[in-house]
Design an enzyme around this catalytic site. Structure first.
Site, PDB file in Angstrom:
ATOM      1  N   CYS A 229       0.701  -1.385  -0.127  1.00 62.55           N
ATOM      2  CA  CYS A 229       0.022   0.100  -0.111  1.00 62.55           C
ATOM      3  C   CYS A 229       0.657   1.449  -0.105  1.00 62.55           C
ATOM      4  O   CYS A 229       0.418   2.450  -0.381  1.00 62.55           O
ATOM      5  CB  CYS A 229      -1.111  -0.137   1.019  1.00 62.55           C
ATOM      6  SG  CYS A 229      -2.034  -1.460   1.062  1.00 62.55           S
TER       7      CYS A 229
ATOM      8  N   HIS B 199      -3.099   7.065   2.253  1.00 62.97           N
ATOM      9  CA  HIS B 199      -3.603   5.872   1.722  1.00 62.97           C
ATOM     10  C   HIS B 199      -4.902   5.602   2.123  1.00 62.97           C
ATOM     11  O   HIS B 199      -5.529   5.736   3.439  1.00 62.97           O
ATOM     12  CB  HIS B 199      -2.605   4.671   2.229  1.00 62.97           C
ATOM     13  CG  HIS B 199      -3.446   3.394   2.296  1.00 62.97           C
ATOM     14  ND1 HIS B 199      -3.492   2.954   0.727  1.00 62.97           N
ATOM     15  CD2 HIS B 199      -3.350   2.217   2.830  1.00 62.97           C
ATOM     16  CE1 HIS B 199      -3.778   1.621   0.945  1.00 62.97           C
ATOM     17  NE2 HIS B 199      -3.834   1.334   2.187  1.00 62.97           N
TER      18      HIS B 199
ATOM     19  N   ASN C 276     -10.076   0.035  -0.010  1.00 63.88           N
ATOM     20  CA  ASN C 276      -8.484  -0.169   0.014  1.00 63.88           C
ATOM     21  C   ASN C 276      -8.066  -0.538  -1.292  1.00 63.88           C
ATOM     22  O   ASN C 276      -8.309  -1.961  -1.789  1.00 63.88           O
ATOM     23  CB  ASN C 276      -8.192  -0.727   1.306  1.00 63.88           C
ATOM     24  CG  ASN C 276      -6.611  -0.760   1.299  1.00 63.88           C
ATOM     25  OD1 ASN C 276      -5.958  -0.544   0.360  1.00 63.88           O
ATOM     26  ND2 ASN C 276      -6.159  -1.290   2.449  1.00 63.88           N
TER      27      ASN C 276
END
Length: 331
Positions: free
Chosen positions: A125, A258, A288
């Site tokens: 990520c 993020h 996500n």
């Protein structure tokens, strides 16, 4: 060693782009799908804990490079650049099309941009921030003039749909930026970190050997451990990058972290003493998307008119590895 006079002082983002697969799955739809396999969850449960309301899943024939291609075309158009002007392609991904060649090489071919360097970065990520920092360094040293930096993921391929604590969190998508040499300040400072001792709290521990999958090829996560670690490192790396750039929290116009969990994002903003209206949050609509989440959110913010030329933007990533990093830029 002296730096050649022709070496640019800075790199700057010339254009942004993003792409989400056509298939959108709301929490209600996902809950119904999971219920058929005996897994219980609900829209309320997911929203309360994560802020996520929907995600997009790629079709069986769609690969990370396909999503990256669409995002890249949008970014090139926004930058006013042709594909053959790109001399560096970096793709951040944890879900590549194949073991090798890199997804970046496959993307390069699909774009018709042959000749320049092309490679993948794997920092989960944090991948896009890592890739952006590498591209910035290569441009500043004269190794490249115009880079395409992409985050692209098909995390739906590695989810365990019997584990409601993880399968409701992730989605597929891609985001891209064109980063070019500039005499004016753009990317001001970056910082990257990793600590492998935390590898087990977020990982996909399978591998391929002798024609077989060894270990478990599905994502595993200790959510509470990730949450505790994420908020702390995102604050510290943001402050470090600000110090490098000679800026303060008050100089940040927009925070784009993020897009993993709205509570982590809001917690980071509060620690940096930023009002929540300076936080760009798109996690509700795509979940996500790992390395794609920061460029997806950036492109949304630019195209919606929130982020404008001259704004100071903090980008942050945190993910499996454990990795984390930040980049401060004047857009």
């Amino acid at each position: 060693m002296s730096v050649p006079a022709s070496t640019p002082a800075y790199s700057r983002i010339a254009g942004t782009g993003s792409h989400l697969p056509a298939r959108r799955l709301s929490n209600v739809e996902l809950a119904a799908q999971l219920a058929r396999d005996g897994v219980e969850t609900s829209d309320d449960w997911i929203v309360e804990r994560t802020g996520i309301r929907a995600r997009h899943f790629a079709e069986p024939g769609e690969a990370a490079s396909d999503l990256a291609l669409q995002a890249s075309r949008h970014a090139l158009e926004a930058a006013g650049r042709r594909a053959d002007e790109i001399d560096l392609i970096i793709v951040a991904t944890s879900t590549p099309d194949m073991i090798f060649p890199s997804t970046a090489c496959l993307l390069q071919h699909k774009l018709g941009a042959a000749g320049g360097a092309a490679f993948d970065v794997q920092a989960v990520c944090s991948g896009f921030v890592y890739a952006l920092a590498v591209a910035d360094a290569m441009i500043r040293t004269g190794s490249a003039k115009c880079a395409l930096v992409v985050g692209a993921e098909v995390f739906s391929r590695i989810l365990d749909f019997k584990d409601r604590t993880t399968c409701v969190l992730f989605g597929d998508g891609a985001g891209a930026v064109v980063l070019e040499a500039s005499e004016q300040p753009g990317l001001l400072a970056t910082e990257l970190h990793a600590d492998g001792k935390h590898a087990n709290i977020l990982c996909t521990p399978g591998t391929v050997a002798n024609g077989k999958v060894l270990g478990d090829p599905l994502l595993k996560m200790d959510g509470q451990a990730v949450f505790k670690l994420a908020v702390g490192v995102l604050e510290s790396v943001a402050r470090s990058v600000l110090a490098k750039a000679g800026r303060s929290e008050a100089d940040i116009d927009w925070l784009i972290p993020h897009q993993a969990n709205i509570r982590i994002m809001q917690g980071t903003a509060k620690k940096l003493k930023l009002p929540l209206d300076k936080l760009i949050a798109t996690v509700a609509e795509h979940g996500n998307t790992s390395a794609a989440s920061v460029p997806l959110a950036l492109d949304h913010a630019v195209r919606s008119g929130s982020v404008k030329r001259g704004d100071t933007v903090m980008l942050e990533g945190v993910g499996g590895g454990f990795t984390w990093g930040a980049a401060l830029l004047d857009y």
